[in-house]
Design a protein around this motif. Structure first.
Motif, mmCIF file in Angstrom:
data_model
loop_
_atom_site.group_PDB
_atom_site.id
_atom_site.type_symbol
_atom_site.label_atom_id
_atom_site.label_comp_id
_atom_site.label_asym_id
_atom_site.label_seq_id
_atom_site.Cartn_x
_atom_site.Cartn_y
_atom_site.Cartn_z
ATOM 1 N N GLU A 46 0.833 -1.204 0.000
ATOM 2 C CA GLU A 46 0.000 0.000 0.000
ATOM 3 C C GLU A 46 0.867 1.254 0.000
ATOM 4 O O GLU A 46 0.505 2.255 -0.616
ATOM 5 C CB GLU A 46 -0.945 -0.012 1.203
ATOM 6 C CG GLU A 46 -2.070 -1.003 1.031
ATOM 7 C CD GLU A 46 -3.108 -0.922 2.135
ATOM 8 O OE1 GLU A 46 -3.255 0.145 2.754
ATOM 9 O OE2 GLU A 46 -3.775 -1.938 2.356
ATOM 10 N N THR A 47 2.020 1.193 0.651
ATOM 11 C CA THR A 47 2.931 2.338 0.684
ATOM 12 C C THR A 47 3.428 2.665 -0.726
ATOM 13 O O THR A 47 3.494 3.827 -1.106
ATOM 14 C CB THR A 47 4.123 2.047 1.626
ATOM 15 O OG1 THR A 47 3.606 1.751 2.923
ATOM 16 C CG2 THR A 47 5.063 3.218 1.710
ATOM 17 N N THR A 84 -5.851 4.277 -3.205
ATOM 18 C CA THR A 84 -4.832 3.266 -2.934
ATOM 19 C C THR A 84 -5.469 1.886 -2.766
ATOM 20 O O THR A 84 -5.005 0.902 -3.348
ATOM 21 C CB THR A 84 -4.025 3.646 -1.677
ATOM 22 O OG1 THR A 84 -3.401 4.913 -1.896
ATOM 23 C CG2 THR A 84 -2.973 2.624 -1.341
ATOM 24 N N GLU A 98 0.462 4.117 -2.689
ATOM 25 C CA GLU A 98 0.182 5.477 -2.233
ATOM 26 C C GLU A 98 1.219 6.450 -2.775
ATOM 27 O O GLU A 98 0.877 7.559 -3.198
ATOM 28 C CB GLU A 98 0.147 5.534 -0.707
ATOM 29 C CG GLU A 98 -0.245 6.906 -0.179
ATOM 30 C CD GLU A 98 -0.333 6.950 1.335
ATOM 31 O OE1 GLU A 98 0.162 7.934 1.905
ATOM 32 O OE2 GLU A 98 -0.893 6.005 1.936
ATOM 33 N N THR A 110 -10.814 9.768 -0.964
ATOM 34 C CA THR A 110 -9.539 10.080 -0.337
ATOM 35 C C THR A 110 -8.402 9.361 -1.065
ATOM 36 O O THR A 110 -8.638 8.455 -1.869
ATOM 37 C CB THR A 110 -9.511 9.637 1.142
ATOM 38 O OG1 THR A 110 -9.574 8.210 1.185
ATOM 39 C CG2 THR A 110 -10.653 10.244 1.944
ATOM 40 N N VAL A 111 -7.182 9.760 -0.740
ATOM 41 C CA VAL A 111 -6.004 9.087 -1.280
ATOM 42 C C VAL A 111 -6.026 7.618 -0.862
ATOM 43 O O VAL A 111 -5.731 6.730 -1.663
ATOM 44 C CB VAL A 111 -4.715 9.794 -0.808
ATOM 45 C CG1 VAL A 111 -3.475 9.005 -1.182
ATOM 46 C CG2 VAL A 111 -4.653 11.218 -1.389
ATOM 47 N N ALA A 112 -6.418 7.343 0.372
ATOM 48 C CA ALA A 112 -6.501 5.954 0.849
ATOM 49 C C ALA A 112 -7.521 5.153 0.041
ATOM 50 O O ALA A 112 -7.295 3.965 -0.238
ATOM 51 C CB ALA A 112 -6.848 5.921 2.333
ATOM 52 N N ASP A 113 -8.633 5.780 -0.346
ATOM 53 C CA ASP A 113 -9.640 5.093 -1.166
ATOM 54 C C ASP A 113 -9.050 4.685 -2.518
ATOM 55 O O ASP A 113 -9.276 3.570 -2.986
ATOM 56 C CB ASP A 113 -10.862 5.985 -1.406
ATOM 57 C CG ASP A 113 -11.697 6.238 -0.173
ATOM 58 O OD1 ASP A 113 -11.527 5.539 0.849
ATOM 59 O OD2 ASP A 113 -12.537 7.168 -0.232
ATOM 60 N N ARG A 117 -1.729 13.362 2.424
ATOM 61 C CA ARG A 117 -1.722 12.242 3.372
ATOM 62 C C ARG A 117 -2.745 11.222 2.902
ATOM 63 O O ARG A 117 -3.567 11.507 2.031
ATOM 64 C CB ARG A 117 -2.088 12.724 4.779
ATOM 65 C CG ARG A 117 -1.163 13.774 5.320
ATOM 66 C CD ARG A 117 -1.541 14.246 6.691
ATOM 67 N NE ARG A 117 -2.913 13.903 7.076
ATOM 68 C CZ ARG A 117 -3.537 14.394 8.110
ATOM 69 N NH1 ARG A 117 -2.944 15.276 8.884
ATOM 70 N NH2 ARG A 117 -4.764 14.033 8.419
ATOM 71 N N ALA A 118 -2.723 10.061 3.499
ATOM 72 C CA ALA A 118 -3.669 9.006 3.124
ATOM 73 C C ALA A 118 -5.111 9.467 3.307
ATOM 74 O O ALA A 118 -5.987 9.132 2.512
ATOM 75 C CB ALA A 118 -3.408 7.742 3.926
ATOM 76 N N ASP A 119 -5.363 10.261 4.345
ATOM 77 C CA ASP A 119 -6.739 10.692 4.608
ATOM 78 C C ASP A 119 -7.097 12.011 3.920
ATOM 79 O O ASP A 119 -8.180 12.545 4.140
ATOM 80 C CB ASP A 119 -7.008 10.772 6.111
ATOM 81 C CG ASP A 119 -6.160 11.817 6.822
ATOM 82 O OD1 ASP A 119 -5.205 12.356 6.222
ATOM 83 O OD2 ASP A 119 -6.454 12.098 7.999
ATOM 84 N N SER A 120 -6.209 12.520 3.055
ATOM 85 C CA SER A 120 -6.520 13.743 2.307
ATOM 86 C C SER A 120 -7.683 13.474 1.366
ATOM 87 O O SER A 120 -7.671 12.497 0.604
ATOM 88 C CB SER A 120 -5.308 14.198 1.489
ATOM 89 O OG SER A 120 -4.236 14.572 2.308
#
Length: 90
Positions: free
Chosen positions: A4-5, A72, A8, A67-70, A26-29
């Motif tokens: 994931e890193t 990823t 991302e 989000t960025v996490a989504d 950030r991941a949560d951005s």
């Protein structure tokens, strides 16, 4: 499989190079609210990520990534489904 890193980092790189994002990411951005992406920016991000990984994101129009996490997580999921996983040759 890519971590994931790693994914991302590629998403952040696409945001900076192709979408003009200069803010801290950030991941949560949140893509629209925090990073300022409009519909063209979101499309650009999707196309760049799809081309980089040679996948189709096929995001759910009812619940698009926010989000960025989504993004990823969606890439990681699609890579797990892809027969071309890890291929970056021509």
């Amino acid at each position: 499989m890519l971590s994931e890193t790693d994914i991302e980092a590629a998403v952040v790189d696409a945001l900076r190079k192709h979408c003009g994002v200069e803010k801290q990411v950030r991941a949560d951005s949140r893509l629209a609210e925090d990073l300022g992406l409009d519909s063209v920016g979101l499309l650009t991000l999707a196309v760049e990520v799809e081309n980089f990984y040679r996948i189709k994101l096929g995001e759910d129009p009812e619940h698009p990534p926010r989000t960025v996490a989504d993004i990823t997580a969606l890439v990681k999921q699609r890579l797990g489904e892809s027969p071309l996983e890890g291929r970056h040759d021509g």
